[in-house]
Write a protein that holds these residues in place. Structure first.
Motif, PDB file in Angstrom:
ATOM      1  N   UNK A  10       0.860  -1.223  -0.071  1.00 16.41           N
ATOM      2  CA  UNK A  10      -0.018   0.045   0.070  1.00 16.41           C
ATOM      3  C   UNK A  10       0.970   1.212  -0.129  1.00 16.41           C
ATOM      4  N   UNK A  11       1.880   1.312   0.864  1.00 15.07           N
ATOM      5  CA  UNK A  11       2.693   2.532   0.788  1.00 15.07           C
ATOM      6  C   UNK A  11       3.641   3.030  -0.544  1.00 15.07           C
ATOM      7  N   UNK A  12       3.615   1.699  -1.241  1.00 14.03           N
ATOM      8  CA  UNK A  12       4.544   1.933  -2.436  1.00 14.03           C
ATOM      9  C   UNK A  12       3.479   2.452  -3.421  1.00 14.03           C
ATOM     10  N   UNK A  13       2.268   2.191  -3.351  1.00 15.43           N
ATOM     11  CA  UNK A  13       1.122   2.379  -4.312  1.00 15.43           C
ATOM     12  C   UNK A  13       0.713   3.877  -3.989  1.00 15.43           C
ATOM     13  N   UNK A  14       0.739   4.207  -2.720  1.00 16.28           N
ATOM     14  CA  UNK A  14       0.760   5.661  -2.347  1.00 16.28           C
ATOM     15  C   UNK A  14       1.801   6.609  -3.139  1.00 16.28           C
ATOM     16  N   UNK A  51      -8.908   7.037  10.284  1.00 13.35           N
ATOM     17  CA  UNK A  51      -8.354   8.135   9.425  1.00 13.35           C
ATOM     18  C   UNK A  51      -7.116   8.454   9.247  1.00 13.35           C
ATOM     19  N   UNK A  52      -6.327   7.244   8.544  1.00 16.50           N
ATOM     20  CA  UNK A  52      -4.900   7.045   8.629  1.00 16.50           C
ATOM     21  C   UNK A  52      -4.645   6.795   7.342  1.00 16.50           C
ATOM     22  N   UNK A  53      -3.344   6.235   7.025  1.00 13.94           N
ATOM     23  CA  UNK A  53      -2.850   5.907   5.746  1.00 13.94           C
ATOM     24  C   UNK A  53      -3.786   4.823   4.653  1.00 13.94           C
ATOM     25  N   UNK A  54      -4.315   4.168   5.932  1.00 16.50           N
ATOM     26  CA  UNK A  54      -5.222   2.866   5.176  1.00 16.50           C
ATOM     27  C   UNK A  54      -6.413   3.611   4.510  1.00 16.50           C
ATOM     28  N   UNK A  55      -7.206   4.468   5.026  1.00 11.98           N
ATOM     29  CA  UNK A  55      -8.216   5.280   4.512  1.00 11.98           C
ATOM     30  C   UNK A  55      -7.532   6.047   3.266  1.00 11.98           C
ATOM     31  N   UNK A  56      -6.538   6.693   3.331  1.00 10.65           N
ATOM     32  CA  UNK A  56      -6.037   7.400   2.332  1.00 10.65           C
ATOM     33  C   UNK A  56      -5.803   6.429   0.966  1.00 10.65           C
ATOM     34  N   UNK A  69      -9.549  16.020  -7.266  1.00  9.64           N
ATOM     35  CA  UNK A  69      -9.746  15.025  -6.299  1.00  9.64           C
ATOM     36  C   UNK A  69      -8.529  14.547  -5.752  1.00  9.64           C
ATOM     37  N   UNK A  70      -7.382  14.214  -6.125  1.00  2.22           N
ATOM     38  CA  UNK A  70      -6.355  13.597  -5.512  1.00  2.22           C
ATOM     39  C   UNK A  70      -5.567  14.525  -4.540  1.00  2.22           C
ATOM     40  N   UNK A  71      -5.758  15.912  -5.054  1.00  2.00           N
ATOM     41  CA  UNK A  71      -5.081  16.707  -3.882  1.00  2.00           C
ATOM     42  C   UNK A  71      -6.129  16.818  -2.832  1.00  2.00           C
ATOM     43  N   UNK A  72      -7.222  16.757  -3.069  1.00  5.64           N
ATOM     44  CA  UNK A  72      -8.118  16.854  -1.893  1.00  5.64           C
ATOM     45  C   UNK A  72      -7.990  15.665  -1.024  1.00  5.64           C
ATOM     46  N   UNK A  73      -7.950  14.528  -1.798  1.00  4.03           N
ATOM     47  CA  UNK A  73      -7.779  13.282  -0.903  1.00  4.03           C
ATOM     48  C   UNK A  73      -6.579  13.362   0.114  1.00  4.03           C
ATOM     49  N   UNK A  76      -7.474  16.149   2.821  1.00  3.73           N
ATOM     50  CA  UNK A  76      -8.882  16.232   3.420  1.00  3.73           C
ATOM     51  C   UNK A  76      -8.882  15.828   4.912  1.00  3.73           C
ATOM     52  N   UNK A  77      -8.115  15.219   5.346  1.00  8.23           N
ATOM     53  CA  UNK A  77      -7.837  14.629   6.862  1.00  8.23           C
ATOM     54  C   UNK A  77      -6.275  14.943   7.282  1.00  8.23           C
ATOM     55  N   UNK A  78      -5.575  15.793   6.432  1.00 10.70           N
ATOM     56  CA  UNK A  78      -4.391  16.185   7.018  1.00 10.70           C
ATOM     57  C   UNK A  78      -4.265  16.463   8.329  1.00 10.70           C
TER      58      UNK A  78
END
Length: 212
Positions: A10-14, A51-56, A69-73, A76-78
């Motif tokens: 997941x981290x690699x995909x992020x 509300x963490x990296x998994x949610x992102x 959309x991506x920047x908002x993602x 949005x919970x920063x």
């Protein structure tokens, strides 16, 4: 302890999604290295059980590769402090400051801020924001086991609240969603409506039993 975690890889995909975003914007990703580190650190804060990296990761997986959309993602919970009521506004302010410093257009920044601020009420007046909000609420229509984990994770995030106060506030939110003609505002997520209503009713019943 119910903690949502990144999927394998997941981290690699992020990171790959982040790089692709900035290439799409015509900027080399190296210019945003500090911002990426900041956001990854924020989403890994210890008070975040949902509300963490998994949610992102999950949210980005539901959204098309549109910079707005991506920047908002990412933003949005920063800012996420469960003891405060201004997280959405503070997240928007952070986005405005960081994205302006990177030289992005005011038009793009304005659209990102509009989406981020809409997560406070989860009501949209335009299709783009509606799509984002529906993706953000996709967890409500998850299978019952996943939803139960989500509900437990939310309680963990609000563990500072006395049980009776949490139940009152959580029930108010659940009733608000259930009172809406539609929880999901787009055709893309309309299929989750039935499951979401069942999950919300189940959680509400668990909070107050026959008084729900």
């Amino acid at each position: 302890m119910s903690v949502f975690r990144l999927s394998p890889g997941g981290r690699k995909r992020l990171l790959a999604r982040w790089d692709a975003l900035w290439l799409l914007l015509g900027q080399g990703s190296s210019q945003q290295a500090a911002l990426l580190d900041e956001l990854l650190t924020r989403y890994a804060e210890p008070q975040r059980y949902y509300h963490n990296l998994a949610h992102l990761e999950h949210l980005l997986g539901l959204l098309p590769q549109d910079p707005r959309l991506e920047l908002a993602a990412w933003f949005h919970d920063a800012v996420y402090d469960p003891t405060r009521t201004d997280n959405e506004e503070e997240s928007a302010r952070l986005a405005q400051k960081r994205l302006a410093a990177l030289g992005l257009s005011q038009e793009l920044i304005g659209e990102v801020l509009r989406i981020v601020r809409a997560t406070r009420t989860h009501r949209a007046e335009d299709p783009l924001t509606a799509l984002f909000l529906d993706a953000d609420l996709a967890i409500l229509g998850a299978d019952p086991k996943t939803y139960a984990r989500y509900a437990q994770a939310i309680r963990k995030e609000y563990s500072w609240l006395p049980e009776v106060v949490f139940r009152q506030r959580r029930a108010e939110l659940l009733r608000d969603f259930l009172s809406r003609p539609r929880i999901y505002q787009t055709k893309r997520f309309a299929g989750l409506e039935g499951a979401a209503r069942q999950n919300l009713a189940w959680e509400l019943q668990g909070l107050w039993g026959s008084e729900a």
